[in-house]
Design an enzyme around this catalytic site. Structure first.
Site, short mmCIF file in Angstrom:
data_model
loop_
_atom_site.label_atom_id
_atom_site.label_comp_id
_atom_site.label_asym_id
_atom_site.label_seq_id
_atom_site.Cartn_x
_atom_site.Cartn_y
_atom_site.Cartn_z
N GLY A 236 0.83 -1.21 0.00
CA GLY A 236 0.00 0.00 0.00
C GLY A 236 0.86 1.26 0.00
O GLY A 236 0.57 2.22 -0.72
N GLU A 253 -6.94 -0.50 2.03
CA GLU A 253 -7.34 -1.39 3.13
C GLU A 253 -6.15 -2.30 3.39
O GLU A 253 -5.85 -3.16 2.58
CB GLU A 253 -8.56 -2.23 2.74
CG GLU A 253 -9.80 -1.44 2.39
CD GLU A 253 -10.49 -0.83 3.58
OE1 GLU A 253 -10.08 -1.12 4.73
OE2 GLU A 253 -11.41 -0.04 3.37
N CYS A 287 -7.36 -9.99 7.77
CA CYS A 287 -6.83 -8.69 8.23
C CYS A 287 -7.43 -8.30 9.57
O CYS A 287 -6.84 -7.54 10.32
CB CYS A 287 -7.11 -7.63 7.19
SG CYS A 287 -8.85 -7.56 6.72
N GLU A 384 2.21 -8.20 11.70
CA GLU A 384 1.08 -9.01 11.26
C GLU A 384 1.60 -10.39 10.83
O GLU A 384 2.39 -10.49 9.89
CB GLU A 384 0.38 -8.34 10.07
CG GLU A 384 -0.86 -9.07 9.64
CD GLU A 384 -1.54 -8.42 8.45
OE1 GLU A 384 -0.85 -8.03 7.49
OE2 GLU A 384 -2.78 -8.32 8.47
P1 NAP Z 1 -0.14 -8.07 -1.16
O1 NAP Z 1 1.05 -8.89 -1.35
O2 NAP Z 1 0.01 -6.63 -0.81
O3 NAP Z 1 -0.97 -8.21 -2.53
C1 NAP Z 1 -2.23 -7.63 -2.69
C2 NAP Z 1 -2.46 -7.39 -4.16
O4 NAP Z 1 -1.52 -6.42 -4.62
C3 NAP Z 1 -2.25 -8.61 -5.04
O5 NAP Z 1 -3.18 -8.59 -6.10
C4 NAP Z 1 -0.85 -8.42 -5.54
O6 NAP Z 1 -0.58 -9.09 -6.74
C5 NAP Z 1 -0.84 -6.93 -5.76
N1 NAP Z 1 0.50 -6.33 -5.81
C6 NAP Z 1 1.66 -6.81 -5.34
N2 NAP Z 1 2.66 -5.92 -5.58
C7 NAP Z 1 2.09 -4.87 -6.21
C8 NAP Z 1 2.59 -3.64 -6.71
N3 NAP Z 1 3.87 -3.29 -6.63
N4 NAP Z 1 1.72 -2.79 -7.31
C9 NAP Z 1 0.42 -3.10 -7.41
N5 NAP Z 1 -0.12 -4.26 -6.95
C10 NAP Z 1 0.71 -5.13 -6.36
O7 NAP Z 1 -1.12 -8.67 -0.07
P2 NAP Z 1 -1.56 -10.20 0.08
O8 NAP Z 1 -0.41 -10.95 0.64
O9 NAP Z 1 -2.18 -10.65 -1.20
O10 NAP Z 1 -2.73 -10.09 1.14
C11 NAP Z 1 -2.54 -10.14 2.51
C12 NAP Z 1 -2.57 -8.74 3.09
O11 NAP Z 1 -3.82 -8.12 2.78
C13 NAP Z 1 -2.48 -8.74 4.59
O12 NAP Z 1 -1.59 -7.73 5.00
C14 NAP Z 1 -3.89 -8.40 5.03
O13 NAP Z 1 -3.99 -7.79 6.29
C15 NAP Z 1 -4.34 -7.49 3.94
N6 NAP Z 1 -5.80 -7.42 3.90
C16 NAP Z 1 -6.42 -6.29 4.33
C17 NAP Z 1 -7.80 -6.20 4.32
C18 NAP Z 1 -8.49 -4.95 4.79
O14 NAP Z 1 -9.65 -4.78 4.45
N7 NAP Z 1 -7.84 -4.08 5.54
C19 NAP Z 1 -8.56 -7.27 3.86
C20 NAP Z 1 -7.91 -8.42 3.42
C21 NAP Z 1 -6.52 -8.48 3.44
P3 NAP Z 1 0.22 -10.50 -6.73
O15 NAP Z 1 -0.60 -11.43 -5.94
O16 NAP Z 1 0.27 -10.81 -8.16
O17 NAP Z 1 1.55 -10.23 -6.10
#
Ligand code: NAP
Length: 480
Positions: A236, A253, A287, A384
């Site tokens: 983010g 989020e 999350c 986390e």
């Molecule tokens: P992530 O690694 O940040 O990935 C999320 C999304 O972003 C994926 O589609 C990913 O694609 C993409 N992404 C990765 N690098 C990027 C970049 N440089 N630019 C743009 N997009 C990029 O998160 P995750 O591991 O999938 O999910 C777990 C995290 O989500 C946890 O920290 C959790 O707390 C959080 N979460 C938050 C909420 C909320 O509502 N606050 C809800 C659910 C989850 P790829 O998969 O292709 O890398």
């Protein structure tokens, strides 16, 4: 063997693309560790093409028409199709993510409900008239932001996609949906159903492709007006920096390290019985997971024993088994990360009260793990973990409970257990989180805003608040 057909194509400009310039994505079944399917991966070429089609559709399809009938009908139709296909999509989700089929079914139906809510919300979301100090008539209107990139994570793939796509479409935007590479299947199925429901082809497109390869390119693309992101705090922050160059609208989020605060005056038995699934649901990959339980010292031993007993009753099993309460973790890498945290906790002096083992030979399973004996400042209580691990921490009085609960970089969710109404109201203000459950571990509802404080992000999904995220507010003055 199931008859469910797994999606196998990107959805770009009205076409199903069975190959992509980014190569392929190989998916693994997390319950068996065997190959699940192979998908095309989008590269820059597909990003360009999809965003060109999105811009053309936004400018020329009439989707953002002042009369919202077409949008409303298409979104209600999509909700109907999702409900008709709920069992199929739930099975896709369970096999791809490893989540229990009962949870998956609930999430798919909640996704349908999300489209219904925003389809209905279209006619209730508007501007206001303002009595300005001039001879004229002043009013505000909400207009769509334009082309939205919705980027979602792997833990609730379908539901997170619905939370973004539904309000963005309802308010008249074009959306490019990018699911996580680990879990693209249900989003692709949603895209197919959306086209069937009458959503214009350029208005919703779905591309799968590694964030490491296309993420930066996508986020900094000049055709995007708004980024709606759910994922890790680090990702983010990176997106926020890139969006700054051309002042893109951004909502984030992000992660959490939520506290579940239990006072001695609470119904300790109910708190101990319900709290385990407040952290272990979805195998802790949530999350909102209440991964720190703060317990008033006089009730600590009773609560701990009851909490551990309830944790041991959680049924860990195969995703497609109806009795399963938690399935495997999503991937080998995610389990290794979480096991690393368990080892770190031991190094930091933690006592393992249960779990910390792999209950099955095959699949990325990890037993629900309860630890205590480490202070709130320890890394395992600050970072986390995103897996089935919870830490129990005692406190002595209300002031200390608030201080500990707030002492992390995050502020997403949390719970509070007490029979004292005054205390509940005091802490409802002083706990620094975007959502809070009192005497429950539930606090997320379609109708109510959801989002974080501090490094858990900003902007609110769900409720009518979400519609604001996808609109610009315009003031109009008519000289009389
Ligand atoms: P992530 O690694 O940040 O990935 C999320 C999304 O972003 C994926 O589609 C990913 O694609 C993409 N992404 C990765 N690098 C990027 C970049 N440089 N630019 C743009 N997009 C990029 O998160 P995750 O591991 O999938 O999910 C777990 C995290 O989500 C946890 O920290 C959790 O707390 C959080 N979460 C938050 C909420 C909320 O509502 N606050 C809800 C659910 C989850 P790829 O998969 O292709 O890398």
């Amino acid at each position: 063997m199931s008859n469910v057909q797994l999606p196998d194509a990107l959805l770009i400009n009205g076409e199903r693309r069975e190959s992509g310039s980014g190569g392929t994505i190989e998916l693994v079944d997390p319950a068996t560790e065997t190959p699940l399917c192979t998908l095309p991966a989008a590269g820059r070429k597909e990003v360009d093409e999809a965003l060109g089609a999105a811009r053309a559709a936004f400018d020329g399809s009439g989707w953002d028409n002042i009369n919202p009938t077409k949008r409303r009908e298409a979104l209600f139709a999509l909700a109907r199709l999702i409900r008709e296909h709920a069992d199929e999509i739930a099975e896709i989700e369970a096999r791809n993510v490893g989540k229990p089929i009962g949870d998956a079914r609930w999430e798919i139906n909640a996704g349908a409900r999300c489209f219904e809510y925003y389809a209905g919300g279209i006619s209730r979301f508007g501007g206001e008239t303002i009595p300005v100090s001039s001879d004229g008539f002043d009013f505000t209107v909400r207009v769509p932001v334009g082309v939205v990139a919705a980027i979602v994570p792997w833990n609730f793939p379908f539901l997170m996609a619905c939370w973004k796509v539904a309000p963005a479409l309802a308010t008249g935007n074009a959306v490019l949906l990018k699911p996580a590479s680990l879990t693209p299947l249900s989003a692709l199925r949603m895209g197919e159903l959306a086209w069937e429901a009458g959503v214009p082809e350029g208005i919703l497109q779905v591309i799968a492709g590694p964030g490491s390869q296309i993420g930066d390119y996508l986020v900094s693309h000049r055709e995007i007006n708004k980024i709606a992101f759910t994922g890790e705090t680090g990702t983010g922050a990176r997106i926020l920096k890139q969006a700054a160059d051309d002042i893109k609208r951004v909502s984030l989020e992000l992660g959490g390290k939520s506290a579940n605060v239990v006072f001695a005056d609470a119904d300790i038995e109910a708190a101990a019985r319900q709290s385990p699934m407040g952290v272990f649901a979805n195998t802790g990959q949530d999350c909102c997971a209440r991964s720190r339980v703060l317990i008033e010292r006089s009730a600590y031993d009773d609560f701990r024993d009851a909490f551990v007993a309830a944790t041991k009753e959680i049924v860990v099993g195969e995703p497609l088994d109806e009795s399963t309460m938690i399935g495997p973790m999503v991937s080998r890498g995610q389990r290794e990360t979480v096991e690393g945290y368990i080892n770190l906790a031991k190094d930091e002096g933690a006592r393992v009260l249960c779990g910390a083992d792999r209950p099955r030979d095959k699949g990325f399973y990890l037993s629900p793990t309860v630890i205590d004996g480490v202070g709130n400042d320890a890394r395992v209580n600050q970072e986390e973990i995103f897996g089935p691990v919870v830490s129990l921490i005692p406190f002595d009085d209300e002031a200390e409970a608030v201080r500990l609960a707030n002492a992390t970089p995050y502020g997403l969710s949390g719970s509070l257990w007490t029979k004292d109404v005054s205390r509940a109201l005091r802490l409802a203000r002083s706990l620094r989180s975007g959502v809070l459950g009192v005497n429950t571990v539930s606090s997320v509802f379609q109708e109510a805003p959801f989002g974080g404080f501090k490094q858990s992000g900003f902007g609110r999904d769900l409720g009518m608040e979400a519609m604001k995220l996808y609109t610009e507010l315009k003031n109009v003055f008519i000289k009389l």
